[in-house]
Structure formats: C-alpha cells, structure tokens
Design a protein around this motif. Structure first.
Motif, PDB file in Angstrom:
ATOM      1  N   SER A 445       0.829  -1.209   0.000  1.00 53.82           N
ATOM      2  CA  SER A 445       0.000   0.000   0.000  1.00 53.82           C
ATOM      3  C   SER A 445       0.857   1.251   0.000  1.00 53.82           C
ATOM      4  CB  SER A 445      -0.917   0.016   1.232  1.00 53.82           C
ATOM      5  OG  SER A 445      -1.831  -1.050   1.204  1.00 53.82           O
ATOM      6  N   LEU A 446       1.906   1.251   0.822  1.00 51.48           N
ATOM      7  CA  LEU A 446       2.781   2.421   0.909  1.00 51.48           C
ATOM      8  C   LEU A 446       3.469   2.686  -0.423  1.00 51.48           C
ATOM      9  CD1 LEU A 446       4.096   4.658   2.558  1.00 51.48           C
ATOM     10  CD2 LEU A 446       5.821   2.995   3.322  1.00 51.48           C
ATOM     11  N   ILE A 447       3.962   1.659  -1.067  1.00 57.97           N
ATOM     12  CA  ILE A 447       4.654   1.807  -2.350  1.00 57.97           C
ATOM     13  C   ILE A 447       3.720   2.393  -3.407  1.00 57.97           C
ATOM     14  CG2 ILE A 447       5.726   0.533  -4.262  1.00 57.97           C
ATOM     15  CD1 ILE A 447       6.803  -1.437  -2.095  1.00 57.97           C
ATOM     16  N   ILE A 448       2.494   1.879  -3.464  1.00 59.96           N
ATOM     17  CA  ILE A 448       1.557   2.323  -4.505  1.00 59.96           C
ATOM     18  C   ILE A 448       0.986   3.703  -4.189  1.00 59.96           C
ATOM     19  CG2 ILE A 448      -0.599   1.757  -5.685  1.00 59.96           C
ATOM     20  CD1 ILE A 448       0.092  -1.182  -5.346  1.00 59.96           C
ATOM     21  N   LEU A 449       0.705   3.986  -2.919  1.00 58.08           N
ATOM     22  CA  LEU A 449       0.235   5.322  -2.542  1.00 58.08           C
ATOM     23  C   LEU A 449       1.284   6.385  -2.864  1.00 58.08           C
ATOM     24  CD1 LEU A 449      -1.454   4.577   0.897  1.00 58.08           C
ATOM     25  CD2 LEU A 449      -2.622   5.427  -1.147  1.00 58.08           C
ATOM     26  N   ASP A 450       2.550   6.047  -2.662  1.00 57.06           N
ATOM     27  CA  ASP A 450       3.636   6.975  -2.990  1.00 57.06           C
ATOM     28  C   ASP A 450       3.631   7.313  -4.476  1.00 57.06           C
ATOM     29  OD1 ASP A 450       6.333   8.285  -2.698  1.00 57.06           O
ATOM     30  OD2 ASP A 450       6.943   6.539  -3.890  1.00 57.06           O
ATOM     31  N   ARG A 451       3.357   6.332  -5.329  1.00 56.72           N
ATOM     32  CA  ARG A 451       3.305   6.573  -6.772  1.00 56.72           C
ATOM     33  C   ARG A 451       2.137   7.475  -7.138  1.00 56.72           C
ATOM     34  NH1 ARG A 451       4.687   0.270  -8.614  1.00 56.72           N
ATOM     35  NH2 ARG A 451       6.880   0.368  -7.961  1.00 56.72           N
ATOM     36  N   LEU A 452       0.989   7.230  -6.528  1.00 56.60           N
ATOM     37  CA  LEU A 452      -0.162   8.082  -6.787  1.00 56.60           C
ATOM     38  C   LEU A 452       0.099   9.513  -6.337  1.00 56.60           C
ATOM     39  CD1 LEU A 452      -3.176   8.439  -7.583  1.00 56.60           C
ATOM     40  CD2 LEU A 452      -3.749   7.833  -5.212  1.00 56.60           C
ATOM     41  N   LEU A 453       0.666   9.660  -5.145  1.00 57.59           N
ATOM     42  CA  LEU A 453       0.931  10.991  -4.607  1.00 57.59           C
ATOM     43  C   LEU A 453       1.925  11.745  -5.481  1.00 57.59           C
ATOM     44  CD1 LEU A 453       0.448  13.069  -2.404  1.00 57.59           C
ATOM     45  CD2 LEU A 453       2.212  11.945  -1.022  1.00 57.59           C
ATOM     46  N   PHE A 454       2.908  11.044  -6.022  1.00 55.39           N
ATOM     47  CA  PHE A 454       3.886  11.659  -6.925  1.00 55.39           C
ATOM     48  C   PHE A 454       3.181  12.341  -8.091  1.00 55.39           C
ATOM     49  CE2 PHE A 454       6.326  11.093 -10.904  1.00 55.39           C
ATOM     50  CZ  PHE A 454       7.432  11.879 -10.632  1.00 55.39           C
ATOM     51  N   LEU A 455       2.227  11.660  -8.710  1.00 58.93           N
ATOM     52  CA  LEU A 455       1.513  12.239  -9.852  1.00 58.93           C
ATOM     53  C   LEU A 455       0.636  13.403  -9.420  1.00 58.93           C
ATOM     54  CD1 LEU A 455       0.526   8.988 -11.795  1.00 58.93           C
ATOM     55  CD2 LEU A 455       2.272  10.656 -12.414  1.00 58.93           C
ATOM     56  N   ARG A 456       0.004  13.276  -8.262  1.00 57.66           N
ATOM     57  CA  ARG A 456      -0.819  14.385  -7.766  1.00 57.66           C
ATOM     58  C   ARG A 456       0.048  15.604  -7.455  1.00 57.66           C
ATOM     59  NH1 ARG A 456      -6.189  13.772  -6.269  1.00 57.66           N
ATOM     60  NH2 ARG A 456      -7.083  12.049  -7.467  1.00 57.66           N
ATOM     61  N   GLU A 457       1.234  15.386  -6.890  1.00 56.68           N
ATOM     62  CA  GLU A 457       2.155  16.500  -6.621  1.00 56.68           C
ATOM     63  C   GLU A 457       2.566  17.202  -7.905  1.00 56.68           C
ATOM     64  OE1 GLU A 457       4.485  14.914  -2.595  1.00 56.68           O
ATOM     65  OE2 GLU A 457       5.403  14.670  -4.562  1.00 56.68           O
ATOM     66  N   LYS A 458       2.619  16.438  -9.007  1.00 57.40           N
ATOM     67  CA  LYS A 458       3.006  17.009 -10.295  1.00 57.40           C
ATOM     68  C   LYS A 458       1.823  17.677 -11.007  1.00 57.40           C
ATOM     69  CE  LYS A 458       7.273  15.647 -10.010  1.00 57.40           C
ATOM     70  NZ  LYS A 458       8.376  16.624  -9.827  1.00 57.40           N
ATOM     71  N   GLY A 459       0.685  17.750 -10.323  1.00 61.95           N
ATOM     72  CA  GLY A 459      -0.466  18.443 -10.884  1.00 61.95           C
ATOM     73  C   GLY A 459      -1.333  17.617 -11.807  1.00 61.95           C
ATOM     74  N   ILE A 460      -1.109  16.298 -11.857  1.00 57.31           N
ATOM     75  CA  ILE A 460      -1.923  15.433 -12.721  1.00 57.31           C
ATOM     76  C   ILE A 460      -3.066  14.894 -11.866  1.00 57.31           C
ATOM     77  CG2 ILE A 460      -1.904  13.509 -14.347  1.00 57.31           C
ATOM     78  CD1 ILE A 460       1.133  13.855 -14.562  1.00 57.31           C
ATOM     79  N   GLU A 461      -4.156  15.644 -11.834  1.00 58.20           N
ATOM     80  CA  GLU A 461      -5.254  15.373 -10.898  1.00 58.20           C
ATOM     81  C   GLU A 461      -6.045  14.122 -11.247  1.00 58.20           C
ATOM     82  OE1 GLU A 461      -5.971  16.966  -8.016  1.00 58.20           O
ATOM     83  OE2 GLU A 461      -4.072  17.990  -8.365  1.00 58.20           O
ATOM     84  N   LYS A 462      -6.153  13.810 -12.532  1.00 56.11           N
ATOM     85  CA  LYS A 462      -6.906  12.612 -12.933  1.00 56.11           C
ATOM     86  C   LYS A 462      -5.997  11.386 -12.812  1.00 56.11           C
ATOM     87  CE  LYS A 462     -10.060  14.890 -16.211  1.00 56.11           C
ATOM     88  NZ  LYS A 462      -9.373  16.174 -16.473  1.00 56.11           N
ATOM     89  N   SER A 463      -5.552  11.133 -11.616  1.00 57.02           N
ATOM     90  CA  SER A 463      -4.689   9.977 -11.330  1.00 57.02           C
ATOM     91  C   SER A 463      -5.353   9.149 -10.236  1.00 57.02           C
ATOM     92  CB  SER A 463      -3.300  10.442 -10.881  1.00 57.02           C
ATOM     93  OG  SER A 463      -2.668  11.190 -11.902  1.00 57.02           O
ATOM     94  N   PHE A 464      -5.396   7.839 -10.431  1.00 57.35           N
ATOM     95  CA  PHE A 464      -6.165   6.972  -9.551  1.00 57.35           C
ATOM     96  C   PHE A 464      -5.422   5.665  -9.279  1.00 57.35           C
ATOM     97  CE2 PHE A 464      -8.852   9.423 -12.362  1.00 57.35           C
ATOM     98  CZ  PHE A 464      -9.772  10.018 -11.513  1.00 57.35           C
ATOM     99  N   ILE A 465      -5.750   5.035  -8.155  1.00 58.91           N
ATOM    100  CA  ILE A 465      -5.397   3.634  -7.914  1.00 58.91           C
ATOM    101  C   ILE A 465      -6.649   2.831  -8.206  1.00 58.91           C
ATOM    102  CG2 ILE A 465      -4.720   1.889  -6.222  1.00 58.91           C
ATOM    103  CD1 ILE A 465      -3.249   4.105  -4.698  1.00 58.91           C
ATOM    104  N   VAL A 466      -6.519   1.844  -9.087  1.00 53.39           N
ATOM    105  CA  VAL A 466      -7.672   1.030  -9.476  1.00 53.39           C
ATOM    106  C   VAL A 466      -7.353  -0.444  -9.239  1.00 53.39           C
ATOM    107  CG1 VAL A 466      -9.319   0.486 -11.304  1.00 53.39           C
ATOM    108  CG2 VAL A 466      -8.217   2.734 -11.264  1.00 53.39           C
ATOM    109  N   GLU A 467      -8.259  -1.111  -8.551  1.00 47.34           N
ATOM    110  CA  GLU A 467      -8.131  -2.563  -8.379  1.00 47.34           C
ATOM    111  C   GLU A 467      -8.687  -3.218  -9.640  1.00 47.34           C
ATOM    112  OE1 GLU A 467      -9.987  -6.098  -5.645  1.00 47.34           O
ATOM    113  OE2 GLU A 467      -9.619  -4.171  -4.658  1.00 47.34           O
ATOM    114  N   LEU A 468      -7.791  -3.691 -10.489  1.00 42.77           N
ATOM    115  CA  LEU A 468      -8.175  -4.165 -11.819  1.00 42.77           C
ATOM    116  C   LEU A 468      -8.523  -5.643 -11.862  1.00 42.77           C
ATOM    117  CD1 LEU A 468      -5.412  -2.282 -13.834  1.00 42.77           C
ATOM    118  CD2 LEU A 468      -7.850  -1.758 -13.815  1.00 42.77           C
TER     119      LEU A 468
END
Length: 485
Positions: A445-468
């Motif tokens: 969870s920590l590894i994947i949340l960090d990746r999502l937060l990275f994109l949000r910090e870069k201003g890419i708001e349409k970024s999501f974690i999806v259970e595929l």
C-alpha cells in the motif's frame, strides 16, 4: 479524493510501520530459530494468549486461520489480542481505502462523471496462447486501455500510439492490436523476449483470423473487420530508464510523425514501474497511463542500500530511484529494505484461498541453520544459499545440502539431536508466517500510494489507484491509471 487524504493515509501507515515492524517484515525465515523470531517479533500479548504455561493453543489458532476465507474473517474471539492485531492491519490495506482505491466499476463511474465514455466490450478470446491468469489480466487491461485511448482521441482529435513498457511475451500488445486495432510499440529489455513476441504475434494473427471468421458466421456480421497485426504491433528491444525517449522510439519504428501517446505496462518489474511513471509525467505528448507494477524487491531505494540477488538487475537499475517517488514520502527518509519489499509481493488473499501453509522444507531450512551455526562461523553460514531441495525428511535435507556444497556430512546423531530439539516448533513457525503475512499488503500500500501521490504532486489530478484484477487470480492487482487534462 484530495492530496491531503493520500498524505493522511501514508502518515497512518508510517506511524503503524514502526522500526520494530520494519525489522519484522525484513526478517528472514532462514533465521527463524537461530534468531528466535517468535520472541523478538510477535507481540508479547499475542504470545501469552497462544502459549500460557502448560496451555498451548498454537494449533487451535492456526486452525482458526486455516478455516477462514481470507484471514480477516477468522473466528478469533478466543484470541482478543490476535484479533485486534489482524483488524488493525486490515485498516492499512488498499482494499480498505475505499476513498482512494477504486474497483473497476467505481472507476468507470468516476470517468463517466467527468465526461468519459467507458464500455464493457466483451473481447474475443485466444485461450490457446495464455494461461487463465494471463487471459484475465490481458482482457481487462486491454479493454480499459482501449477505452482511455478512445477518449483521448475524442479530446485531442489524434489517435494515440500505445507504448507497452515491459512487453514480455507480447500478449497485451497483441490484444490491443488485434482486438482494438491500436498502433502498439512493445518495448522489452530482453532480446529473447522480443524475438519470442515477434514469433508469437505471427501465430496469434493466424489464430485471430480464424476466430473473427467464426464470430462472423455465428453472428452473421458481414461488417466485422479483420484487423491485421502486422502493421500495428512492433516489438523492440530496449532497456528503459527515466531518460528513455518513448516518443522518438515510436516515431522511428512506425516511421510516422505521431504526436499523441499512451503508456501501458502490465506487471512492470521493479524500477520499470517507477521509471514509466516518471517518463509519463515528464512528457506532455504521453496523454495517459495504465501501469500495474510488480517485483518490488527489484526497486532501488533512495535512503538505503541493499544487495540484489540478481546482480544484473541491480547493475541495470542502480542509477534510478524507484522508491520513494513523492516529495512527501522523501521527507521521511524511509528505507523499507529488500526483504520487506519482497514480502510485499506475497499474497495474503491467495494464501487463504489456497490454504497453502509453508512447505515443511522451510522448517528444515531453519533447523539446518541451527546445525550450520554449530559447525561453521557466521560468515561461512551466510554463504549457504541452499535453494529448493526435494527431501522427504530432515536428514535427507541436511545431507543434500552438504553434498551440494561439497562438505563432509554431519553425524546422524547431530542431525537427530537438532530435529528432536526443534521439530515441535513447526506449528509455531507456520503461525508466525501467517501473522507476518498480514503486514505484506501494508508495505505494498505504501509503495503504490507513494506513486499516486507523486503524480498528484506534479499536478496530474486525474490519477487513480484502481483494483483491476481478482486478488486471488492475480495478486498484483492494483494499477496506477492517469490522464492528463
């Protein structure tokens, strides 16, 4: 979902994963007996309710877990401290973070809210080329990527070229080219994989034509188009790091001046997931991303150094940082460690679905370590990478190990003495394994949340974690899905 909410969840995980728990997930089962993992890592409150004087309830608790469907639902009322531990760990899993992690249905609804058209188009199936697991993954990923690309095309009026990072055997790329008629550049670091993908695409193309013809006859659909894979899918060999220019590669391989791209990656190994995310955020021509990572043990961490078993992987990745990505997590200077990252890839859900207790050879290996420390120095013991042995009893296991390393076999008396002293610890080791397993989804969870937060910090708001995917069928089931406005 706000950036603050993601940060709050990360804070909760970091608070829970104390240095003591990080040591817990970094411990090695080889040293279970020699380093007394049970005493050092299992909380005293749990130890006391399992073993209290003459009252040993280890087997009872183990059976409680093994009769449950997914561990979290085990009947633990007679073990309140264990129950509290299990319930607490569940709170820090992505599956429990409904406000952050969406399932595929919820994601499609979210996309519809912002004007995207999402479909559930049933694909034709080429079962002969893929396992059931791979079919499950490829069908879902290809359908989702197709939908996202269609919406990018609608917005930009340009048909995106799909770049598939870590193309492997080319299954996803082939499906995108055949089922959906997409231009796909499949990139893999292995020349053998690329050659295999090239041969496989020819076979899949022939099978596809037969499948389409059959579908036409069954549905009397004369308008159905037979899509050729030849001009649509190009597998190439290239090691990918964060400096890789995907756009230039696509344009040179298709010999067309494409301007819009989509970056996909189905189970991108280690740093490839992180590098793909960094390349995506840094290149304005790449309009969308669907990345499902795996092999966390191959990530290179910024705030610590550990040894890769695969030296080639380490050499290829050492110049890139795979964790953490976000500036928020970087501030904590957290170092997970290789064993913790490897442990994060273990599947709690598959374990309970299959009821697959650790093989007895795991206990043999722990007892062998006791024997080795009796006979050799610590430095010598660390060199014994035994691997998998087909042994039916401990004596056979020991003798095979010593034969492998060309050492004189220990006496039968020594082997029997160690087995007599530690054999009854097997049930305890199995319970230890299960309790530790509840921490695996938290590290992931920590590894994947960090990746999502990275994109949000870069201003890419349409970024999501999806259970595929189904978590039992495909344990690495979480994807980072992102679109640029």
């Amino acid at each position: 979902m706000t950036t603050n909410l993601i940060q709050a969840r990360i804070d909760q995980i970091l608070k829970f994963m104390t240095p003591a728990k990080l040591k817990f997930v970094n411990c090695h089962m080889v040293n279970y007996l020699t380093d007394d993992h049970w005493t050092n890592f299992i909380p005293k409150s749990i130890r006391d309710e399992v073993i209290n004087g003459e009252n040993d309830k280890t087997q009872e608790l183990l059976e409680k877990f093994m009769s449950s469907k997914e561990g979290y639902d085990a009947d633990l009322d007679d073990f309140p401290h264990t129950k509290a531990f299990v319930e607490e760990t569940q709170n820090f899993t992505l599956a429990a973070m409904k406000e952050i992690c969406l399932d595929l249905t919820e994601f499609r609804k979210e996309m519809t809210k912002i004007g995207f058209h999402m479909t559930d188009e049933p694909p034709l199936k080429i079962k002969d080329f893929m396992s059931a697991k791979k079919n499950h993954e490829v069908e879902i990923t290809a359908s989702l990527v197709n939908d996202l690309c269609k919406n990018i095309e609608r917005i930009s009026s340009e048909k995106p070229v799909i770049i598939d990072a870590g193309d492997g055997k080319g299954y996803l790329s082939s499906m995108l080219a055949l089922q959906y008629g997409k231009f796909v550049l499949g990139i893999d670091a292995s020349e053998i994989n690329t050659q295999g993908a090239e041969k496989r695409k020819q076979k899949m193309s022939r099978a596809w034509k037969t499948l389409v013809k059959k579908a036409k006859n069954e549905h009397n659909n004369a308008s159905e188009k037979e899509i050729t894979i030849e001009g649509n899918y190009r597998p190439v060999t290239q090691f990918i790091d964060e400096r890789t220019d995907f756009v230039e590669m696509a344009q040179s391989n298709f010999e067309q001046p494409f301007e819009t791209f989509f970056l996909s990656g189905l189970h991108t190994c280690g740093n490839l997931a992180s590098n793909s995310i960094k390349i995506y955020q840094n290149n304005p021509k790449i309009r969308g991303l669907c990345n499902i990572g795996c092999c966390y043990h191959f990530l290179v961490e910024e705030f610590g150094e550990d040894v890769f078993v695969n030296e080639q992987k380490y050499t290829m990745n050492k110049d890139s940082i795979g964790f953490p990505l976000s500036s928020y997590v970087k501030k904590t200077k957290i170092f997970l460690g290789r064993n913790a990252r490897m442990h994060a890839s273990q599947s709690l859900y598959r374990f309970f679905a299959e009821k697959s207790l650790p093989h007895q050879t795991l206990h043999y290996r722990a007892m062998l370590q006791v024997l080795l420390e009796r006979k050799f120095s610590t430095g010598e013991c660390s060199k014994w990478l035994v691997g998998k042995l087909k042994a039916t009893n401990f004596e056979e296991y020991v003798n095979q190990s010593f034969d492998k390393f060309k050492q004189e076999r220990p006496t039968k008396e020594l082997i029997e003495e160690i087995e007599a002293n530690f054999n009854e610890k097997l049930v305890q080791l199995q319970l230890f394994y299960i309790l530790r397993l509840f921490l695996a989804p938290i590290t992931e969870s920590l590894i994947i949340l960090d990746r999502l937060l990275f994109l949000r910090e870069k201003g890419i708001e349409k970024s999501f974690i999806v259970e595929l995917f189904d978590k039992v069928v495909s344990p690495r089931c979480y994807g980072i899905v992102s679109l640029k406005s």
